[in-house]
Design a protein around this motif. Structure first.
Motif, PDB file in Angstrom:
ATOM      1  N   GLN A   1       6.243  -8.060  -6.189  1.00  0.00           N
ATOM      2  CA  GLN A   1       6.109  -6.646  -6.481  1.00  0.00           C
ATOM      3  C   GLN A   1       7.337  -5.924  -5.931  1.00  0.00           C
TER       4      GLN A   1
ATOM      5  N   GLY B   1       9.726   3.127 -10.528  1.00  0.00           N
ATOM      6  CA  GLY B   1       9.523   3.887  -9.288  1.00  0.00           C
ATOM      7  C   GLY B   1      10.336   3.328  -8.138  1.00  0.00           C
TER       8      GLY B   1
ATOM      9  N   ARG C   1       9.210  -2.307  -4.578  1.00  0.00           N
ATOM     10  CA  ARG C   1       9.026  -0.975  -4.017  1.00  0.00           C
ATOM     11  C   ARG C   1      10.385  -0.334  -3.737  1.00  0.00           C
ATOM     12  N   ARG C   2      10.453   0.997  -3.904  1.00  0.00           N
ATOM     13  CA  ARG C   2      11.662   1.746  -3.579  1.00  0.00           C
ATOM     14  C   ARG C   2      11.759   1.934  -2.070  1.00  0.00           C
TER      15      ARG C   2
ATOM     16  N   GLN D   1       0.826  -1.211   0.000  1.00  0.00           N
ATOM     17  CA  GLN D   1       0.000   0.000   0.000  1.00  0.00           C
ATOM     18  C   GLN D   1       0.862   1.263   0.000  1.00  0.00           C
ATOM     19  N   ARG D   2       2.131   1.142   0.316  1.00  0.00           N
ATOM     20  CA  ARG D   2       3.035   2.288   0.354  1.00  0.00           C
ATOM     21  C   ARG D   2       3.885   2.332  -0.908  1.00  0.00           C
ATOM     22  N   GLU D   3       4.107   3.522  -1.438  1.00  0.00           N
ATOM     23  CA  GLU D   3       4.928   3.678  -2.630  1.00  0.00           C
ATOM     24  C   GLU D   3       6.411   3.570  -2.311  1.00  0.00           C
ATOM     25  N   ARG D   4       6.809   4.089  -1.146  1.00  0.00           N
ATOM     26  CA  ARG D   4       8.187   3.985  -0.681  1.00  0.00           C
ATOM     27  C   ARG D   4       8.185   3.470   0.750  1.00  0.00           C
TER      28      ARG D   4
END
Length: 304
Positions: free
Chosen positions: A256, A304, A258-259, A179-182
């Protein structure tokens, strides 16, 4: 005393075969000829090399001592033969590359395809090996090119930056942290985590960041390579932080990416030997490497 290569060849063949008759078959000659050459060898050296018993030759202690040195010489000869074969391949259009197994699985396949579309008929030999064998073989000038992690350049070589991007977090489909982009270091507090082995340099850097943030991961598995880490994450056993090349390759395959909120740079160096003659195809392959590396960095930025 003046021993010849033939004398040593005869001695070794008799030691291997256990008889003059067997040695004659190995050397494609006659038994009387070998018997004369053996007698000449013993006369020249002043050594009693064999005891004759029931048609067989039993080596003496002196013969066994001599064999140790002879075998060392033959190992050296085999190395020379290997080098000759390498030079022959070099002249007929072959590039020898060495790298970490990671790069043979992620970076090189598309580079090799790109290169062979431009240079059809040129052979590629890729030797995937871990440190420190990787660095030792590069220092020994055994390969035309090499790929290493980090910024250290082996002795007898020169290096140039090829690829640089931050480490990435990989998570199984459906994980709450998606749910978090970073992701900040604090997000991993108490989360089931798949770690690389403690001696891995990037694992050590990662540990430093978690210590500085005061975060304790819940390590459930440690393993030695990124492919294994991703397989564990795919099964939902935890999350992991790995090199961006593996993360990009595995993205969308049940994982998936994530950064991280912090930057943990991952760098790849292109290594060239200082003293190995350069193949005319090296520059073309280097160009393909740089083109692919730039494309991968672009794809990571878009991810991203």
């Amino acid at each position: 005393m003046s021993l010849s290569v033939r004398h040593i060849e005869v001695f070794r063949a008799i030691m291997l075969a256990g008889s003059v008759t067997g040695a004659a078959r190995l050397l494609f000659t006659s038994q009387p000829t070998l018997s004369r050459e053996l007698a000449r060898l013993e006369s020249l050296t002043g050594l009693k090399l064999f005891e004759r018993q029931g048609g067989r030759l039993l080596p003496t202690a002196q013969a066994l001592m001599l064999l140790e040195e002879v075998e060392r010489s033959y190992v050296g000869l085999e190395r020379i033969n290997s080098l000759v074969e390498s030079i022959r391949r070099f002249e007929h259009g072959q590039l020898d590359l060495t790298c970490l197994p990671l790069f043979s699985q992620t970076l090189l396949p598309r580079v090799c395809k790109r290169f062979q579309l431009q240079q059809s008929g040129i052979g590629l030999c890729i030797s995937a090996q871990e440190s420190p064998l990787l660095e030792e073989s590069l220092s020994a000038q055994r390969h035309d090119l090499g790929l290493t992690e980090g910024e250290q350049v082996p002795r007898g070589t020169r290096g140039e930056p090829l690829f640089s991007a931050d480490m990435r977090c990989v998570l199984p489909d459906g994980h709450p942290l998606l749910q978090r982009e970073r992701l900040a270091m604090a997000d991993f507090q108490g989360v089931a985590f798949i770690n690389l082995a403690g001696r891995d340099i990037y694992r050590q850097r990662l540990d430093e960041h978690f210590r500085e943030a005061g975060v304790e991961r819940h390590t459930v598995i440690e393993t030695t390579n990124a492919a294994s880490v991703c397989a564990m994450v795919r099964e939902g056993l935890g999350v992991a932080i790995i090199n961006p090349l593996s993360a990009l390759q595995e993205n969308g395959r049940g994982l998936q990416v994530r950064r991280l909120a912090v930057s943990i740079p991952y760098r790849v160096m292109l290594i060239r030997p200082e003293f190995r003659p350069s193949s005319v195809f090296v520059e073309a392959f280097c160009a393909a490497l740089h083109e692919e590396a730039e494309g991968l960095m672009t794809r990571l930025a878009q991810l991203g």
